[in-house]
Design a protein around this motif. Structure first.
Motif, PDB file in Angstrom:
ATOM      1  N   GLN A  42      11.058   0.249  10.310  1.00  0.00           N
ATOM      2  CA  GLN A  42      11.939  -0.655   9.579  1.00  0.00           C
ATOM      3  C   GLN A  42      11.904  -0.312   8.094  1.00  0.00           C
ATOM      4  N   GLU A  43      12.891  -0.833   7.386  1.00  0.00           N
ATOM      5  CA  GLU A  43      13.062  -0.603   5.952  1.00  0.00           C
ATOM      6  C   GLU A  43      13.059   0.901   5.664  1.00  0.00           C
TER       7      GLU A  43
ATOM      8  N   ASN B 260      17.072  -1.697   3.554  1.00  0.00           N
ATOM      9  CA  ASN B 260      17.192  -2.005   4.981  1.00  0.00           C
ATOM     10  C   ASN B 260      17.015  -0.747   5.836  1.00  0.00           C
TER      11      ASN B 260
ATOM     12  N   HIS C  94      24.164  -5.741   7.021  1.00  0.00           N
ATOM     13  CA  HIS C  94      22.913  -5.018   6.834  1.00  0.00           C
ATOM     14  C   HIS C  94      22.518  -4.272   8.098  1.00  0.00           C
TER      15      HIS C  94
ATOM     16  N   ARG D 199      19.881  -3.917  10.280  1.00  0.00           N
ATOM     17  CA  ARG D 199      18.634  -4.623  10.566  1.00  0.00           C
ATOM     18  C   ARG D 199      18.275  -4.662  12.045  1.00  0.00           C
TER      19      ARG D 199
ATOM     20  N   TYR E  53      14.510  -5.837  11.720  1.00  0.00           N
ATOM     21  CA  TYR E  53      14.009  -6.056  10.367  1.00  0.00           C
ATOM     22  C   TYR E  53      14.659  -7.350   9.876  1.00  0.00           C
TER      23      TYR E  53
END
Length: 262
Positions: free
Chosen positions: A35-36, A66, A89, A91, A107
Motif C-alpha cells: 500500500q501507499e 496512494n 483514489h 486504494r 489502503y
C-alpha cells in the motif's frame, strides 16, 4: 495448497524497491500486498521483483500518493478495483489465485488529524469509505476471500500503546472502531492476526516522529489480515516483522504475515 501472504505499507515502492526486494529474498512470501505505493503503475520497478521470482502483479497507481499493488509468484488475475466513497483514489485492488481464493488489498484513508467530520473533511471521507466497504461486502457476501492492508485503524485496546491517551486520536476513536467493526461484520470477516495472537500488545506502525521508535515503542496495529469465516480456520502462523521497521531508510510500517492451508 499452502501459501504465505504478507501486507506492507511501503510508503513509496520506487524509493524503497530495495527494501521490498530484501523482504522477498529473506522471507519468501508467496503473495505480497503493498500500500501507499506512490507511483503510476507503469513506473513500479516490476523488473526487480520479476527477477526474484514474482512475475505476477496487479495494481492501481497514482503519482505521488496512494496506490496499491499485489506481487505474486503464484498465478493471479485481477478481479476488481473499487473507488469507495468516490474519492478518485487508488486504494483497492483484488486478485484471484488459481485455487479460487480472492485477495482484497486496501489502503483506507488515514483521516487527517481532527476526529470530527464537520471540522475535517478527510475524517468524513474515511468514515464514508468504511461505510461503503460495509455496504459492498454486505451485498457481495464474500466467500473464500482474504482482506489485507493498511486499514488505518487500531481497533483493540492492546493494538495501541496507550488506549486512554489515544481515544481522541484519529485511528483509535470509538467511531472509527465502530465503522471498522461494521465493515468486518458485513462480510463475516475474521481478524486472522488476532485469532492467531489473541493476547498482548501488538503493533505494525511506529511514527517517524519518534527519535527512538524501538525504545519508545509507541506503536499502533494499523495493518491487518482478515479472512472470510469459511476459510478462517486455515489461517495460521501470523506475525509482524518488526525488525523491518529498523531497516535502513524504512517505511514507518512493518510487514504483517499469515500462512493459509487451502
Amino acid at each position: 495448497m499452502t501459501f504465505t501472504l504478507a501486507t506492507w505499507n511501503i510508503n513509496s515502492v520506487r524509493l524503497r524497491a530495495e527494501l521490498v526486494a530484501r523482504l522477498l529474498r529473506e522471507e519468501l512470501p508467496d503473495v505480497l500486498c503493498l500500500q501507499e505505493c506512490k507511483s503510476p503503475v507503469e513506473l513500479i520497478p516490476t523488473e526487480i521483483f520479476r527477477a526474484l521470482g514474482y512475475p505476477y502483479m496487479i495494481a492501481r497507481g497514482q503519482k505521488g500518493y496512494n496506490g496499491v499493488a499485489i506481487l505474486s509468484r503464484l498465478p493471479m488475475r485481477e478481479v476488481g478495483a473499487h473507488d469507495f466513497a468516490d474519492l478518485g483514489h487508488a486504494r483497492h485492488i483484488a486478485g484471484q489465485l488459481d485455487n479460487g481464493v480472492t485477495i482484497h488489498n486496501f489502503y483506507v484513508p488515514a483521516g487527517g488529524d481532527i476526529p470530527d467530520r464537520e471540522q475535517n473533511i478527510k475524517f468524513g471521507q474515511k468514515l464514508d469509505y468504511l461505510t461503503q466497504m460495509r455496504d459492498h461486502f454486505h451485498g457481495e457476501k464474500p466467500q473464500k476471500a482474504i482482506l489485507v492492508g493498511d486499514l488505518n485503524i487500531a481497533p483493540r485496546e492492546d493494538d495501541v500503546w496507550n488506549h486512554k491517551a489515544l481515544l481522541k486520536i484519529v485511528s483509535h476513536t470509538p467511531i472509527e472502531v465502530d465503522h471498522l467493526g461494521a465493515a468486518m461484520d458485513s462480510g463475516d470477516w475474521v481478524d486472522i492476526t488476532r485469532a492467531n495472537i489473541p493476547e498482548g500488545r501488538l503493533y505494525s506502525w511506529w511514527s517517524y516522529r519518534s527519535p527512538d521508535w524501538d525504545a519508545a515503542d509507541k506503536g499502533r496495529r494499523l495493518d491487518h489480515i482478515w479472512a472470510t469465516r469459511d476459510i478462517a480456520a486455515a489461517g495460521h502462523s501470523s506475525r509482524v516483522l518488526r525488525p523491518a521497521r529498523g531497516w535502513e531508510g524504512p517505511s514507518d510500517h512493518a510487514p504483517v504475515f499469515a500462512t493459509f492451508d487451502l
